[in-house]
Structure formats: C-alpha cells, structure tokens
Design a protein around this motif. Structure first.
Motif, PDB file in Angstrom:
ATOM      1  N   ASN A  49       0.823  -1.207   0.000  1.00 50.13           N
ATOM      2  CA  ASN A  49       0.000   0.000   0.000  1.00 50.13           C
ATOM      3  C   ASN A  49       0.858   1.259   0.000  1.00 50.13           C
ATOM      4  O   ASN A  49       0.494   2.270  -0.610  1.00 50.13           O
ATOM      5  CB  ASN A  49      -0.924  -0.005   1.219  1.00 50.13           C
ATOM      6  N   THR A  52       2.100   1.393  -3.794  1.00 51.40           N
ATOM      7  CA  THR A  52       1.045   1.612  -4.783  1.00 51.40           C
ATOM      8  C   THR A  52       0.108   2.749  -4.384  1.00 51.40           C
ATOM      9  O   THR A  52      -0.271   3.579  -5.206  1.00 51.40           O
ATOM     10  CB  THR A  52       0.228   0.323  -4.993  1.00 51.40           C
ATOM     11  N   GLY A  53      -0.275   2.774  -3.103  1.00 54.42           N
ATOM     12  CA  GLY A  53      -1.225   3.777  -2.655  1.00 54.42           C
ATOM     13  C   GLY A  53      -0.644   5.166  -2.548  1.00 54.42           C
ATOM     14  O   GLY A  53      -1.371   6.154  -2.651  1.00 54.42           O
ATOM     15  N   LEU A 253      -6.738   1.846  -1.142  1.00 53.93           N
ATOM     16  CA  LEU A 253      -5.424   2.441  -1.330  1.00 53.93           C
ATOM     17  C   LEU A 253      -5.170   3.550  -0.315  1.00 53.93           C
ATOM     18  O   LEU A 253      -6.051   4.357  -0.039  1.00 53.93           O
ATOM     19  CB  LEU A 253      -5.298   3.007  -2.751  1.00 53.93           C
TER      20      LEU A 253
END
Length: 321
Positions: A49, A52-53, A253
């Motif tokens: 996370n 990507t987040g 996310l």
C-alpha cells in the motif's frame, strides 16, 4: 458512541485491530492460526500500500520480497540465530533486493515496470529451485518453530509477538507518512511532473518507497515461515504477488484499515470458497474482486467504514495512512 468515533477517526480502526488481536486468544486452534496469518499478511498489504497507494507504482515483485524474507528467516534460525535477529536480517536482505531491483526498473513507465518485476519473480523462483541443500530445492525445507530468549513460543505467544511486530511496524509507517518522505510520496501520486517542478528528487523518493515496501513484505515473509513450519518455491509464485496487489485494491489504497481489510479478504475468502466446495475458483477470485472493487468501490472496503451521513446523504470521509 458514534460521536466519539466521528470526533476521533483513528479510534475505530484501533478498536477493530485490538479485537482482531485479542479475540482469537480465547479460542486458539485453527481460528487463532487464521487470525495470526491475517496479521502477518497485513504487513505485506501495508508495504504494498505504501508503494502503490502513495506513489501509484505497481510492482509485481511482492512474492520475491516475501520469499526472501521467509527463506532468510528459515535459513538463519536453522543455524542457531535468535528469531528476532533473524527476522530483522531477513527483512533487511529483502530491502536490499528491492533496492537493487528498483534501480533499473524505475526508469520504466508504469505498465512496463509491472512487466519487468513480473519477470523478476519468474527468475527468482527458478533460482530457489536450483538452490540445492541451501534452499531445499523444489522439495522445500522445514522451518524451526518460533523461540524467544531460549523459550519456545506457543501459538498464543507467537500470535501476540506477531501483533507486537505489526504494531511497531504500523507506528513507524504512520510516522513515515507524516514526514517529508510521506509528503513527497503524495506529491508524486498527485503529479510526478509537478513534484519535479517543486524541486523534489522523485527517483530517490521512489527508491525509498520501494525499499519500505520490500522491508515490510520481507518482514511478513520472515514471520510467515516459523508459523507454517515449512516453505517451498511456491512462495515466489506470481499468484502471491497478485494477492498482495488485490489486497490494497480491494481493501483501499492509502489506508491502514484498507490494508487490514485487504488481508482479511485474501485470507478469509479462499477459506470460504474451500468450505463451500469452490476452491478451484480461488485463482479467479482476486481478479474478479479487483474488477468489482474498481467499478463499485474505487476507495476499497475501507470506504464503507468511513461514510458519514450529512443532510441525509452518504459522503465518503477519506483518511490517509
């Protein structure tokens, strides 16, 4: 009670996690094993996370970091190294692997980055299979049970140990998200071009995000090995990486609660499919869940717990890491 949770948005996730930690202690057995597994996967979910987040980078190399952590922990403890030290070293090795991988692939665009890291997963699996006695080859290797200060940890004690590691890791990540690195990650997520215009070194920030992701995922693997007591090259399977990505998309996310809910989904959903006799659909589950989440819940399952009613209408309330 609702007013308390509304005025302190961090309280609801804290109570939820505490229930997840304490409730299984009264049952033990398979339930305790599953919940411990959820806590371990939450580390990998949170690491993914962060990458990507926070930076919009999609890496399929999660299985590599997870596998390196698991094998590192297993090999080091088999040579008499204390569990805590073995876990930290294994996670650090995974971090180094992550940074070495990030140096060349960060030059690529998002889609090509995902493809390049996917190839790295395939290469890593073959390397582990060819490891001979060192890694157990295709047959895998047994792992010593968890011990601490010379005492063997039972299932309840190891569960609390994992919970403590998770708590420290999440506290550290929370502080990281509020530091200049965290603000830099958010700037990249908003617009990498704008971040460069502000004078930010986006390459260095991406390297930090990649390293943190690798450390957390490696830490997850290092805790996974003594729990299951046996590991094999299937830890480097691409489905492991896909499960990590599906955790953050389905869970939410850029959210601590999303990371926890994503881990619950990845561990719990296959168990339900197996219970109802549909275990052959487990591979398709992650893809279908990600499609549905993107279509109907773009902010993930965590958004369902953050809705506030304003003048009779539901308004999503977003909260960062």
């Amino acid at each position: 009670m609702k007013r308390i949770f509304d005025s302190k948005p961090w309280l609801a996730p804290l109570v939820f996690v505490l229930l997840l930690v304490l409730a299984p202690l009264f049952s033990g057995g398979y339930v305790l094993y599953i919940v411990t597994l959820v806590l371990i996967y939450t580390l990998a979910s949170f690491g993914t996370n962060i990458l990507t987040g926070y930076t919009n980078l999609i890496s399929m190399a999660g299985a590599v970091f997870f596998g390196v952590g698991a094998y590192g922990s297993a090999i080091l403890t088999s040579h008499g190294m204390p569990l805590v030290l073995a876990i930290l070293i294994a996670a650090s090795i995974a971090t180094v692997v992550g940074l070495l991988l990030a140096l060349p692939v960060l030059r690529l665009e998002e889609v090509f980055l995902a493809i390049a890291t996917l190839g790295f997963v395939m290469v890593s699996m073959e390397l582990v299979k060819s490891g001979g006695d060192f890694t157990g080859g295709e047959n895998g290797m047994g792992v010593n049970g968890p011990t601490l200060l010379g005492f063997e940890l039972g299932e309840h004690a190891f569960h609390l140990f994992v919970a403590a590691v998770l708590g420290v890791a999440l506290w550290f990540a929370r502080n990281l998200s509020q530091s200049r690195f965290g603000r830099g990650f958010l700037a990249i997520k908003g617009s990498e071009t704008a971040a460069r215009a502000l004078g930010l070194n986006t390459t260095s920030l991406k390297l930090v995000a990649f390293g943190v992701c690798a450390f957390y995922t490696g830490l997850s693997g290092a805790l996974y090995a003594p729990l299951v007591r046996f590991i094999d090259p299937s830890l480097f399977n691409i489905m492991v990486s896909i499960s990590f990505v599906s955790m953050v998309i389905v869970g939410g996310l850029g959210s601590i609660m999303g990371s926890v809910l994503g881990a619950i989904f990845v561990i719990g959903a296959p168990q339900l499919l197996t219970y109802f006799g549909f275990d052959q659909f487990q591979r398709a589950l992650y893809g279908v869940a990600m499609i549905l989440a993107l279509m109907f819940l773009p902010d993930g399952l965590a958004s369902l717990l953050k809705r506030k009613t304003v003048a009779g209408a539901d308004v999503p309330h977003k909260e960062g890491l």
